[in-house]
Design a protein around this motif. Structure first.
Motif, PDB file in Angstrom:
ATOM      1  N   GLU A   1      82.637  31.688 -40.202  1.00 35.43           N
ATOM      2  CA  GLU A   1      81.251  31.462 -40.582  1.00 35.43           C
ATOM      3  C   GLU A   1      80.435  32.745 -40.444  1.00 35.43           C
ATOM      4  O   GLU A   1      79.681  33.123 -41.344  1.00 35.43           O
ATOM      5  CB  GLU A   1      80.664  30.332 -39.729  1.00 35.43           C
ATOM      6  CG  GLU A   1      79.319  29.808 -40.204  1.00 35.43           C
ATOM      7  CD  GLU A   1      79.348  29.179 -41.602  1.00 35.43           C
ATOM      8  OE1 GLU A   1      80.440  28.852 -42.105  1.00 35.43           O
ATOM      9  OE2 GLU A   1      78.256  29.042 -42.195  1.00 35.43           O
TER      10      GLU A   1
ATOM     11  N   ARG B   1      85.930  28.426 -45.776  1.00 37.40           N
ATOM     12  CA  ARG B   1      84.783  28.171 -44.905  1.00 37.40           C
ATOM     13  C   ARG B   1      84.935  26.825 -44.193  1.00 37.40           C
ATOM     14  O   ARG B   1      84.559  26.670 -43.039  1.00 37.40           O
ATOM     15  CB  ARG B   1      83.500  28.165 -45.732  1.00 37.40           C
ATOM     16  CG  ARG B   1      82.282  27.931 -44.877  1.00 37.40           C
ATOM     17  CD  ARG B   1      81.027  27.846 -45.719  1.00 37.40           C
ATOM     18  NE  ARG B   1      79.879  27.690 -44.854  1.00 37.40           N
ATOM     19  CZ  ARG B   1      78.743  27.103 -45.230  1.00 37.40           C
ATOM     20  NH1 ARG B   1      78.610  26.655 -46.450  1.00 37.40           N
ATOM     21  NH2 ARG B   1      77.757  26.990 -44.385  1.00 37.40           N
ATOM     22  N   TYR B   2      85.479  25.847 -44.924  1.00 35.67           N
ATOM     23  CA  TYR B   2      85.591  24.518 -44.341  1.00 35.67           C
ATOM     24  C   TYR B   2      86.813  24.346 -43.465  1.00 35.67           C
ATOM     25  O   TYR B   2      86.874  23.470 -42.625  1.00 35.67           O
ATOM     26  CB  TYR B   2      85.588  23.460 -45.453  1.00 35.67           C
ATOM     27  CG  TYR B   2      84.189  23.200 -45.908  1.00 35.67           C
ATOM     28  CD1 TYR B   2      83.430  22.191 -45.324  1.00 35.67           C
ATOM     29  CD2 TYR B   2      83.582  24.017 -46.852  1.00 35.67           C
ATOM     30  CE1 TYR B   2      82.129  21.978 -45.696  1.00 35.67           C
ATOM     31  CE2 TYR B   2      82.277  23.817 -47.237  1.00 35.67           C
ATOM     32  CZ  TYR B   2      81.550  22.785 -46.655  1.00 35.67           C
ATOM     33  OH  TYR B   2      80.257  22.590 -47.010  1.00 35.67           O
TER      34      TYR B   2
ATOM     35  N   GLN C   1      78.652  34.667 -43.657  1.00 31.23           N
ATOM     36  CA  GLN C   1      77.189  34.772 -43.739  1.00 31.23           C
ATOM     37  C   GLN C   1      76.728  36.217 -43.602  1.00 31.23           C
ATOM     38  O   GLN C   1      75.645  36.575 -44.050  1.00 31.23           O
ATOM     39  CB  GLN C   1      76.506  33.877 -42.690  1.00 31.23           C
ATOM     40  CG  GLN C   1      76.840  32.382 -42.812  1.00 31.23           C
ATOM     41  CD  GLN C   1      76.801  31.843 -44.249  1.00 31.23           C
ATOM     42  OE1 GLN C   1      75.982  32.246 -45.072  1.00 31.23           O
ATOM     43  NE2 GLN C   1      77.732  30.943 -44.575  1.00 31.23           N
TER      44      GLN C   1
ATOM     45  N   HIS D   1      77.289  28.823 -49.177  1.00 28.49           N
ATOM     46  CA  HIS D   1      75.934  29.011 -48.655  1.00 28.49           C
ATOM     47  C   HIS D   1      75.384  27.698 -48.129  1.00 28.49           C
ATOM     48  O   HIS D   1      75.894  26.634 -48.445  1.00 28.49           O
ATOM     49  CB  HIS D   1      75.015  29.556 -49.754  1.00 28.49           C
ATOM     50  CG  HIS D   1      75.527  30.828 -50.353  1.00 28.49           C
ATOM     51  ND1 HIS D   1      75.472  32.035 -49.696  1.00 28.49           N
ATOM     52  CD2 HIS D   1      76.154  31.066 -51.524  1.00 28.49           C
ATOM     53  CE1 HIS D   1      76.028  32.959 -50.464  1.00 28.49           C
ATOM     54  NE2 HIS D   1      76.458  32.395 -51.576  1.00 28.49           N
ATOM     55  N   GLY D   2      74.333  27.798 -47.333  1.00 30.78           N
ATOM     56  CA  GLY D   2      73.658  26.602 -46.839  1.00 30.78           C
ATOM     57  C   GLY D   2      74.457  25.906 -45.754  1.00 30.78           C
ATOM     58  O   GLY D   2      75.547  26.347 -45.378  1.00 30.78           O
ATOM     59  N   ALA D   3      73.910  24.790 -45.270  1.00 30.20           N
ATOM     60  CA  ALA D   3      74.556  24.065 -44.185  1.00 30.20           C
ATOM     61  C   ALA D   3      75.871  23.476 -44.686  1.00 30.20           C
ATOM     62  O   ALA D   3      75.996  23.114 -45.849  1.00 30.20           O
ATOM     63  CB  ALA D   3      73.631  22.964 -43.698  1.00 30.20           C
ATOM     64  N   LYS D   4      76.850  23.383 -43.785  1.00 29.00           N
ATOM     65  CA  LYS D   4      78.109  22.750 -44.161  1.00 29.00           C
ATOM     66  C   LYS D   4      77.878  21.260 -44.298  1.00 29.00           C
ATOM     67  O   LYS D   4      77.278  20.636 -43.453  1.00 29.00           O
ATOM     68  CB  LYS D   4      79.146  22.969 -43.048  1.00 29.00           C
ATOM     69  CG  LYS D   4      79.817  24.307 -43.085  1.00 29.00           C
ATOM     70  CD  LYS D   4      81.113  24.215 -42.288  1.00 29.00           C
ATOM     71  CE  LYS D   4      81.485  25.558 -41.725  1.00 29.00           C
ATOM     72  NZ  LYS D   4      82.727  25.491 -40.959  1.00 29.00           N
ATOM     73  N   GLN D   5      78.374  20.703 -45.414  1.00 30.34           N
ATOM     74  CA  GLN D   5      78.254  19.261 -45.587  1.00 30.34           C
ATOM     75  C   GLN D   5      79.620  18.649 -45.426  1.00 30.34           C
ATOM     76  O   GLN D   5      80.622  19.321 -45.610  1.00 30.34           O
ATOM     77  CB  GLN D   5      77.744  18.939 -47.000  1.00 30.34           C
ATOM     78  CG  GLN D   5      76.339  19.406 -47.200  1.00 30.34           C
ATOM     79  CD  GLN D   5      76.008  19.551 -48.673  1.00 30.34           C
ATOM     80  OE1 GLN D   5      76.889  19.561 -49.524  1.00 30.34           O
ATOM     81  NE2 GLN D   5      74.727  19.680 -48.964  1.00 30.34           N
TER      82      GLN D   5
ATOM     83  N   ASP E   1      79.102  29.777 -57.630  1.00 29.74           N
ATOM     84  CA  ASP E   1      78.458  28.779 -56.790  1.00 29.74           C
ATOM     85  C   ASP E   1      77.580  27.895 -57.657  1.00 29.74           C
ATOM     86  O   ASP E   1      76.490  28.285 -58.053  1.00 29.74           O
ATOM     87  CB  ASP E   1      77.624  29.494 -55.723  1.00 29.74           C
ATOM     88  CG  ASP E   1      77.162  28.512 -54.661  1.00 29.74           C
ATOM     89  OD1 ASP E   1      77.262  27.289 -54.900  1.00 29.74           O
ATOM     90  OD2 ASP E   1      76.708  28.960 -53.605  1.00 29.74           O
TER      91      ASP E   1
ATOM     92  N   ARG F   1      73.836  27.472 -57.350  1.00 38.16           N
ATOM     93  CA  ARG F   1      72.884  28.516 -57.706  1.00 38.16           C
ATOM     94  C   ARG F   1      72.550  28.577 -59.187  1.00 38.16           C
ATOM     95  O   ARG F   1      71.754  29.392 -59.620  1.00 38.16           O
ATOM     96  CB  ARG F   1      73.472  29.876 -57.339  1.00 38.16           C
ATOM     97  CG  ARG F   1      73.443  30.133 -55.866  1.00 38.16           C
ATOM     98  CD  ARG F   1      74.026  31.492 -55.700  1.00 38.16           C
ATOM     99  NE  ARG F   1      73.799  31.984 -54.364  1.00 38.16           N
ATOM    100  CZ  ARG F   1      74.194  33.176 -53.980  1.00 38.16           C
ATOM    101  NH1 ARG F   1      74.799  33.990 -54.832  1.00 38.16           N
ATOM    102  NH2 ARG F   1      73.972  33.572 -52.759  1.00 38.16           N
TER     103      ARG F   1
END
Ligand SMILES: Nc1ncnc2c1ncn2[C@@H]1O[C@H](COP(=O)(O)OP(=O)(O)OP(=O)(O)O)[C@@H](O)[C@H]1O
Ligand SMILES: Nc1ncnc2c1ncn2[C@@H]1O[C@H](COP(=O)(O)OP(=O)(O)OP(=O)(O)O)[C@@H](O)[C@H]1O
Ligand SMILES: [Mg+2]
Ligand SMILES: [Mg+2]
Lengths: 326, 342
Positions: A243, A222-223, A247, B276-280, A263, A266
Motif C-alpha cells: 500500500e 494491491r488487494y 500510494q 486509488h482510493g479506499a480499498k473496497q 483506471d 478516472r
C-alpha cells in the motif's frame, strides 16, 4: 513468531547466451535480485515485460540454475544439494504455476489425469476413491463446474482461462508450502479472477502458504499482496509494503508504471504518459542504472554505476541516487 | 423481432461508414461425447472500416470461438451451425483454397490467444516474419528483413533480438512478435485475441498508442478481444458483451462506460479493483459460469442476477432490442413491454 523466511534468495543472477551463431550475445536477464518469502504472506513482483520476472520464478522453482547467488529453503542451502530425492521433495513443497497455460499442459492427458498424477507421485492420496474426491474438490475450487465434466476433458477442449485454472488446481494438488505463481490470472475475467485470488488468500491464511505472485495487474496486487517488488531490466529497483509503495512510489520507473495503470474510475482515457526513450537492451554493456536513458531526473553518476539500495522507513527500499544518502 | 438487425440499429453513428465485416446469426457448436456445447448462439454484429470493435465477457463464453469462425479456422469437433459472415460483401463461409489463403493473411490477420507459443520454436523470430512477407509479396529476402526490423521496432523489441529463437524471449516479447507479424502485410482487419495479457501496462500503452497511429495511417479495423474492460473502453469505438455464447449488450464505448444497461455488464463494470482510493471489498459476480451443454432456461444470466423479475426471466429468453441507434441490450428489465412470449 513466523519471522524466518521459508524461501530466501540472495543476489540471484542469470545470464543467458542468445542469438544465432553469427550474432552470439549475453543476455543479462537477472542481476543480483534478493527475495524473501514468508509463510502466510504474499510477495508480488511487477515490472516491465522482459525484465526477468519469469527467470526469477524458474530459478526459485529450480528449473534452471542461477549463474550466481544463493537460495535457502527453510534455512537449508538448496543449491548445494543436487540429489534427485532432494529435488523431488523440493518440488513437492515448492510449486510453480506457469505463465503460459497453452504450453504448460500436456495435450495427451485428460484434466483428471493431470491432477491425479501429482497426488500419486507425492503420496498425497493413494486410494482411488480418495483421489477422485480430491480431484473433484480441486476442480470445484477453481470454478470448473460440473467437476465431473471437466475431469474428462483434454486441454484443447478448454478455453484459455479454463486451462489457466487447471494449472492452478495442479499446483494446489500437492498442498505445497510455497507457490510461485507466474501471471496465474492473466487470462481470467474480473469475476473469476477475484474468485481465484480469494482462494489463494484463503490458502495463505489457513494453510500459511507463502506466495510469489508475478502480475501485470497492479490493482490485484494491491488487494492480494503484502509486499511488492518492482523489476526493471533485470534489476529489482524498489520494494516494500504494497500500500505504501503504490500510494507513494519513489523510483522514477515505478512512478511511470503506476501512472499507466488503466483506471475506469478516472474516466475513459488514462492520463497521457510521456514515455521517452527505448525499451532497454539487456545485451548492451554498461554498469549504470538501466532506466537512465528514459529517466526525467537522470544525473551523470547514474550512467556509471547501479545505485545501492537505500533503506527507508516502513519496510521500504529503493535503488536510485535521488534517495541515496537520505 | 428475432435478432437485432445491425444494418439499421446498433450501427456506428456515422452512417457513411460501410461495414467491413458483417456477422449475422452466427452459431457454433462443439460436438462432444457429453453433448453439444453451444459456444456461440445467434450472434450478430458489424465491424466498420477503420473501427476498433471490442468483444468482452467471462472466460469460456465463446470469444475465441467467434475469432476462429470469422477467420475460418474452426476445426472439428467445432461446427458452424448457422449464420452468415461477409467480408467486403464476400461470403466468408464459402471461400476456398487460394481465395481463403489470401483472405487469411492479406485481408485478415489473427493474433491468437496462445500467441505466446504460436511461434515456430526452431526458427528465429526474424526468419518467421521474413517468411510470412515473402510468401505473400514479391519482396526480396533483404527487403523483407528490413521490413521485419521496422515491425519489431513498432512493438518495442530491440533490433539486436531479431536473430533470437522464441524460447529466448519473455512471454510478452513473444506476444509482441506475433503482433508484429500480423501487421506485416497491411491487412484490412486484425483480429486480436487477448494480445496483451503478458505485457506490463507501460508497454501495453505504447503498443496500443502505436496501433492507433498505424490505424490512422493505414485505415485497418481491429476486432479486439479481452476480458479487461478498463482497457477495452479505452481503445474501442464500440463494444459487444457476451454471456454464455450470446451477445447480451452492444454499444459505443462511451455508452457502455456511462450507462451499461444489462445487469451482467453493470456487474462487470463495478467489479474492477482500483489502485486509488479506499480499498473496497471485492465481490465479483456471485455464482458460477453456466454449463453450455445445458444452459439455463429463459435469460441465461438469471441464476446469477440480482434483479430477476418473477415469472419472466426464468421463463422467457430475452432478445437483443435496440435502445437507440447505437445501443442494444438483451434484458427483460430494459425491454419491459417490448418482449412477446414467442
Ligand atoms: N533461454 C533463454 N535464452 C536467452 N535469453 C533468455 C532465455 N530466457 C529468457 N531470456 C531473456 O531474459 C530476459 C528476461 O526474460 P523473462 O522471461 O524472465 O521476462 P519476464 O519479466 O517474465 O517478461 P514477461 O512479463 O514478458 O513475461 C528477456 O530478455 C528474455 O529474452
Ligand atoms: N474442442 C472443444 N471441445 C469442447 N468444448 C470446447 C472446445 N473448445 C472450446 N470449448 C468450449 O467452448 C466454450 C467457448 O470457448 P472459447 O475458447 O471460445 O471461450 P473464450 O470466451 O475465448 O474464453 P477465455 O476468455 O477463457 O479464452 C468454452 O466453454 C469451452 O470449454
Ligand atoms: Mg514472464
Ligand atoms: Mg479465449
Amino acid at each position: 513468531m513466523q519471522t524466518e523466511p521459508i524461501l530466501e534468495a540472495r543476489d540471484l543472477t542469470k545470464h543467458f547466451v542468445a542469438g544465432g551463431a553469427m550474432s552470439r550475445q549475453t543476455v543479462k536477464a537477472v542481476q543480483n535480485v534478493s527475495i524473501k518469502l514468508f509463510p502466510g504472506k504474499v510477495t508480488a513482483v511487477v515490472g516491465e515485460s522482459g525484465s526477468g520476472k519469469s527467470t526469477v520464478v524458474r530459478m526459485l522453482a529450480r528449473l534452471i540454475e542461477p549463474t550466481s547467488g544463493q537460495m535457502f529453503f527453510k534455512q537449508h542451502n538448496v543449491l548445494e544439494d543436487k540429489g534427485r530425492r532432494t529435488l523431488l521433495s523440493y518440488r513437492g513443497q515448492v510449486q510453480i504455476i506457469f505463465q503460459d497455460p497453452f504450453s504448460s499442459l500436456n495435450p495427451v492427458h485428460r484434466v483428471g489425469y493431470v491432477l491425479q498424477r501429482p497426488l500419486r507421485i507425492h503420496h498425497i492420496a493413494n486410494q482411488k476413491r480418495q483421489i477422485q474426491q480430491r480431484v473433484h474438490d480441486l476442480l470445484q475450487q477453481v470454478s470448473l463446474i460440473p467437476a465431473a465434466d471437466y475431469a474428462v476433458k483434454y486441454p484443447h477442449q478448454l478455453s484459455g482461462g479454463q486451462r489457466q485454472r487447471v494449472a492452478i488446481a495442479r499446483a494446489l494438488a500437492v498442498e505445497p508450502k510455497v507457490i510461485l505463481a507466474d501471471e496465474p490470472v492473466s487470462m481470467l475475467d474480473v469475476s473469476i479472477r477475484l474468485g481465484i485470488l480469494n482462494l489463494m488468500a484463503k490458502l495463505r491464511d489457513e494453510q500459511r502458504i507463502a506466495f510469489l505472485y508475478v502480475t501485470h495487474d497492479i490493482a490485484s496486487a494491491r488487494y492480494f499482496a503484502d509486499e511488492l517488488l518492482v523489476m526493471y531490466a533485470g534489476h529489482a529497483v524498489e520494494g516494500g509494503d504494497t500500500e505504501s509503495l503504490l500510494q507513494d512510489p519513489l523510483h522514477p520507473y515505478t512512478q511511470l508504471l503506476i501512472s499507466a495503470v488503466p483506471d475506469p474510475a478516472r474516466g475513459l482515457r488514462t492520463a497521457e504518459i510521456k514515455i521517452k526513450g527505448e525499451i532497454p537492451s539487456l545485451t548492451a554493456v554498461g554498469d549504470g542504472c538501466p532506466f537512465a536513458d528514459r529517466c526525467p531526473h537522470v544525473l551523470p553518476k547514474c550512467r556509471e554505476a547501479m545505485p545501492p539500495a537505500t533503506v527507508l522507513p516502513g519496510k521500504r527500499w529503493v535503488r536510485c541516487y535521488l534517495f541515496d544518502g537520505k | 423481432m428475432a435478432h437485432i438487425s445491425t444494418s439499421d440499429s446498433a450501427q456506428s453513428p456515422d452512417a457513411a461508414l460501410k461495414p467491413l465485416l458483417t456477422v449475422r446469426d452466427l452459431s457454433v457448436e462443439y460436438r462432444t461425447k457429453s453433448g453439444r456445447v453451444r459456444a456461440v448462439d445467434h450472434v450478430s454484429f458489424d465491424i466498420n472500416a477503420g473501427e476498433v470493435f471490442g468483444l468482452a465477457g467471462e472466460s469460456g463464453c465463446g470469444k475465441s470461438t467467434i475469432a476462429h469462425a470469422i477467420t475460418r479456422l474452426l476445426k472439428p469437433p467445432a461446427y458452424t451451425e448457422g449464420g452468415d459472415i461477409r467480408f467486403q460483401g464476400r461470403n466468408v463461409l464459402e471461400l476456398k483454397d487460394d481465395a481463403l489463403r489470401a483472405f487469411r493473411w492479406e485481408h485478415v490477420a489473427i493474433v491468437f490467444q496462445s500467441a505466446m507459443n504460436a511461434l515456430n520454436p526452431i526458427l528465429t523470430i526474424g526468419d518467421q516474419i521474413v517468411d510470412v512477407i515473402r510468401a505473400h509479396t514479391g519482396m526480396s529476402t533483404r527487403q523483407a528483413r528490413a521490413r521485419a526490423l521496422e515491425l519489431l521496432q513498432v512493438v518495442g523489441i530491440d533490433a539486436k533480438r531479431i536473430d533470437s529463437y522464441p524460447h529466448q524471449l519473455s512471454g510478452g516479447m513473444r506476444q509482441r512478435t506475433v503482433i508484429a507479424t500480423a501487421l506485416a502485410l497491411n491487412p484490412e482487419l486484425i483480429v486480436m485475441d487477448e494480445p496483451t495479457t503478458a505485457l506490463d501496462v507501460v508497454v501495453q500503452k505504447q503498443i496500443i498508442d502505436e496501433l492507433q497511429q498505424l490505424k490512422k495511417q493505414f485505415g485497418f479495423s481491429i476486432l479486439f478481444i479481452t476480458h479487461d474492460l478498463s482497457l477495452l473502453v479505452e481503445i474501442s469505438d464500440r463494444i459487444g458483451i457476451m454471456y454464455a455464447g450470446e451477445l447480451v449488450e452492444i454499444a459505443t464505448a462511451r455508452q457502455l462506460f456511462k450507462n451499461p444497461r444489462h445487469p451482467y455488464t453493470q456487474r462487470l463494470m463495478n467489479s474492477f479493483p482500483s489502485i486509488h482510493g479506499a480499498k473496497q471489498e471485492m465481490l465479483g459476480i456471485p455464482g458460477s459460469p453456466p454449463d453450455l451443454i445445458h444452459p439455463p432456461t429463459g435469460c441465461r444470466f438469471h441464476p446469477r442476477c440480482s434483479k430477476v423479475i418473477a415469472g419472466v426471466c426464468r421463463e422467457i429468453h430475452p432478445q437483443l432490442i435496440p435502445l437507440d441507434a447505437t445501443h442494444a441490450a438483451a434484458c427483460h428489465l430494459v425491454n419491459e413491454g417490448l418482449h412477446d412470449a414467442n
